[in-house]
Design a protein around this motif. Structure first.
Motif, short mmCIF file in Angstrom:
data_model
loop_
_atom_site.label_atom_id
_atom_site.label_comp_id
_atom_site.label_asym_id
_atom_site.label_seq_id
_atom_site.Cartn_x
_atom_site.Cartn_y
_atom_site.Cartn_z
N SER A 27 0.82 -1.21 0.00
CA SER A 27 0.00 0.00 0.00
C SER A 27 0.86 1.27 0.00
N ASP A 28 1.92 1.26 0.80
CA ASP A 28 2.82 2.43 0.85
C ASP A 28 3.50 2.66 -0.49
N CYS A 29 3.89 1.58 -1.15
CA CYS A 29 4.50 1.72 -2.47
C CYS A 29 3.50 2.29 -3.47
N ARG A 30 2.29 1.79 -3.44
CA ARG A 30 1.29 2.25 -4.40
C ARG A 30 0.90 3.70 -4.15
N SER A 31 0.93 4.13 -2.89
CA SER A 31 0.61 5.53 -2.60
C SER A 31 1.68 6.47 -3.17
N GLU A 59 14.01 4.55 -14.43
CA GLU A 59 12.77 4.00 -13.88
C GLU A 59 13.05 3.07 -12.71
N ILE A 60 14.13 2.31 -12.80
CA ILE A 60 14.53 1.46 -11.66
C ILE A 60 14.82 2.32 -10.44
N ALA A 61 15.55 3.41 -10.62
CA ALA A 61 15.87 4.30 -9.50
C ALA A 61 14.60 4.87 -8.90
N GLU A 62 13.64 5.25 -9.73
CA GLU A 62 12.37 5.78 -9.24
C GLU A 62 11.64 4.74 -8.38
N GLY A 63 11.59 3.51 -8.88
CA GLY A 63 10.90 2.47 -8.14
C GLY A 63 11.58 2.10 -6.84
N LEU A 64 12.90 2.01 -6.85
CA LEU A 64 13.61 1.64 -5.63
C LEU A 64 13.55 2.74 -4.58
N THR A 65 13.43 3.99 -5.00
CA THR A 65 13.25 5.07 -4.04
C THR A 65 11.93 4.89 -3.28
N ALA A 66 10.90 4.50 -3.99
CA ALA A 66 9.61 4.25 -3.33
C ALA A 66 9.69 3.07 -2.37
N ILE A 67 10.38 2.00 -2.78
CA ILE A 67 10.54 0.84 -1.90
C ILE A 67 11.35 1.21 -0.67
N ASP A 68 12.41 1.98 -0.86
CA ASP A 68 13.24 2.44 0.26
C ASP A 68 12.40 3.22 1.27
N THR A 69 11.57 4.10 0.78
CA THR A 69 10.70 4.91 1.66
C THR A 69 9.72 4.01 2.43
N ALA A 70 9.13 3.05 1.72
CA ALA A 70 8.16 2.16 2.37
C ALA A 70 8.84 1.28 3.41
N LEU A 71 10.04 0.79 3.14
CA LEU A 71 10.77 -0.02 4.11
C LEU A 71 11.18 0.79 5.34
N THR A 72 11.55 2.05 5.11
CA THR A 72 11.90 2.93 6.22
C THR A 72 10.72 3.14 7.14
N ALA A 73 9.53 3.31 6.56
CA ALA A 73 8.33 3.47 7.37
C ALA A 73 8.01 2.20 8.15
N LEU A 74 8.29 1.04 7.53
CA LEU A 74 8.05 -0.24 8.21
C LEU A 74 8.98 -0.40 9.41
N ASN A 75 10.24 0.01 9.22
CA ASN A 75 11.22 -0.11 10.30
C ASN A 75 10.81 0.74 11.51
#
Length: 449
Positions: A405-409, A433-449
């Motif tokens: 959900s965080d990634c999709r937001s 595009e890979i960099a764009e996607g991994l930035t979103a994953i990084d943000t979502a993982l940080t929120a999970l931590n």
């Protein structure tokens, strides 16, 4: 289609909810996204929200959305000949078969076209049983082969269990453990040990089941939705040897891994192993029109030279689907799409995902090839306790659901299965595009931590 049409989006959603029955879903617990259009690595809804497609939909849009050459080929074929019986010869059907076989290993020259990967698996197993006169089929536990009767029985992951409860079981299918070093069933600590011990386990299963009763061994060359497991060097060759010794047909399921997904035309190319049958679908024409098939070796083809094959489909080798396949394969050849997937995997995704793992303790393992990767998530990197339990549902699955959900937001469309995030963008994806996607994953993982 104009993306800024919220009222139209509401109408699309209402019609869906009123009449469409969705697969793999509790109907009242879903809210499908109305999609207005797509291009390249992106799609968008009717409210103007744009998503970077790190799922390739269901890991099938290998050439990207709305590739102009493929769209044009479908339009041209529709204007010329929309459909014709599979008992007749058709120019694009023959050309598609030649192109598919041309990228397969030597000795696999003929193609039976189906409409899906599941149908391909059904027919491959049927061929193996008729060719050998045996009935048993071996398949790994961590696997998915489709939702039709024999295909779901061969499936090893939890989707099989739900179907068994509904009475959909093939009593002649047996499962075994494939290699999975991160959670080794064999107490291995190195890739070489995992390979050796997994093969010894498989040999024991063959012995205990009775080699003369086993028609086929089917396995995803690189396991897809059930874990994204890349086999250790030597494993596929070892499986080939066991099959040869016992007269077992080796079926390579390349439905998800084929046509550029791993940075090779077929994943088995990484290990130079030739199976007896290859099942394919998805990336052969990026799902623009449904198409799958079985690539058949000489000895199995010979079985049916004068013996009728008892199977077929009304839409086998459908002209629109085959025209899309011809255009897709030609475009991938001309535009070096497979080479791009290999480059992205080796030079972009691999180092970036290793860096992501170093910064997030929740990432226990990173594995993949080409544009076919998974992040396995854990509660504790020392104990390797999964972030969510096996076959988690409801509240147990919320941590993974929240990540998605965080990634999709953030405009990233990504798939998860079990305790994994799967990173499977189109083979045409760019480093930006890979960099764009991994930035979103990084943000979502940080929120999970």
């Amino acid at each position: 289609m104009d993306a800024n049409q919220p009222e139209l989006g509401k109408q699309v959603r209402a019609a869906d909810r009123a009449h469409v029955f969705h697969s793999w879903s509790a109907q009242d617990l879903i809210d499908p996204l109305p999609v207005a259009g797509a291009e390249g690595s992106y799609f968008w809804d009717f409210e103007g929200n744009r998503y970077l497609d790190f799922s390739s939909q269901l890991v099938n849009v290998n050439i990207g959305h709305q590739h102009p050459k493929v769209v044009a080929a479908i339009q041209e074929q529709a204007a010329r000949l929309c459909t014709i019986s599979p008992v007749m010869a058709n120019d694009v059907r023959g050309e598609a078969a030649a192109l598919v076989a041309g990228h397969a290993p030597d000795g696999l020259e003929h193609v039976l076209f189906t409409n899906s990967g599941a149908e391909a698996v059904e027919n491959a197993i049927r061929m193996a049983r008729l060719h050998t006169g045996r009935v048993k089929v071996l398949a790994p536990y961590r696997s998915y082969h489709g939702a039709t009767s024999t295909a779901i029985a061969a499936t090893g992951d939890p989707r099989r269990i739900a179907n068994e409860a509904a009475g959909h079981a093939d009593p002649h299918v047996r499962h075994f453990f494939g290699p999975y070093l991160y959670r080794s069933a064999f107490n291995a600590t190195t890739e070489a040990q995992e390979c050796e011990r997994a093969l010894a386990h498989l040999e024991q299963v063959i012995t205990l089941e009775g080699p003369a009763t086993i028609a086929a061994l089917i396995m995803e060359t690189v396991v897809g939705g059930s874990g994204l497991h890349v086999p250790p060097d030597g494993y596929l060759a070892g499986v080939r040897d066991l099959c040869d010794r016992h007269g077992i047909v080796m079926i390579a399921d390349e439905v998800m891994a084929g046509f550029g997904r791993t940075g090779a035309w077929f994943a088995l190319d990484h290990w130079n192993v030739t199976p007896d049958l290859i099942t394919f679908a998805k990336g052969v024409n990026s799902g623009y029109v449904p198409l799958g098939g079985v690539i058949i070796s000489g000895p199995i083809f010979d079985t049916f030279r004068e013996r009728p094959y008892p199977g077929g489909l009304t839409y086998s080798g459908h002209p629109l689907a085959c025209a899309a396949a011809v255009a897709t394969i030609r475009a991938m050849e001309d535009e070096k799409t497979v080479e791009n997937a290999a480059h992205i995997g080796t030079d972009v995704l691999a180092p970036a995902l290793r860096d992501l793992k170093a910064r997030h303790q929740v990432i226990g393992d990173v594995r993949g090839l080409g544009v076919f990767w998974a992040l396995e998530l854990v509660r504790d990197p020392e104990t390797r306790e999964p972030l969510v339990p096996y076959a988690a549902a409801g509240a147990q699955a919320r941590p993974i659901q929240q990540l998605v959900s965080d990634c999709r937001s953030q405009g990233l469309w990504i798939l998860a299965n079990g305790n994994r995030l799967h990173i499977t963008p189109p083979c045409t994806v760019t480093p930006e595009e890979i960099a764009e996607g991994l930035t979103a994953i990084d943000t979502a993982l940080t929120a999970l931590n």
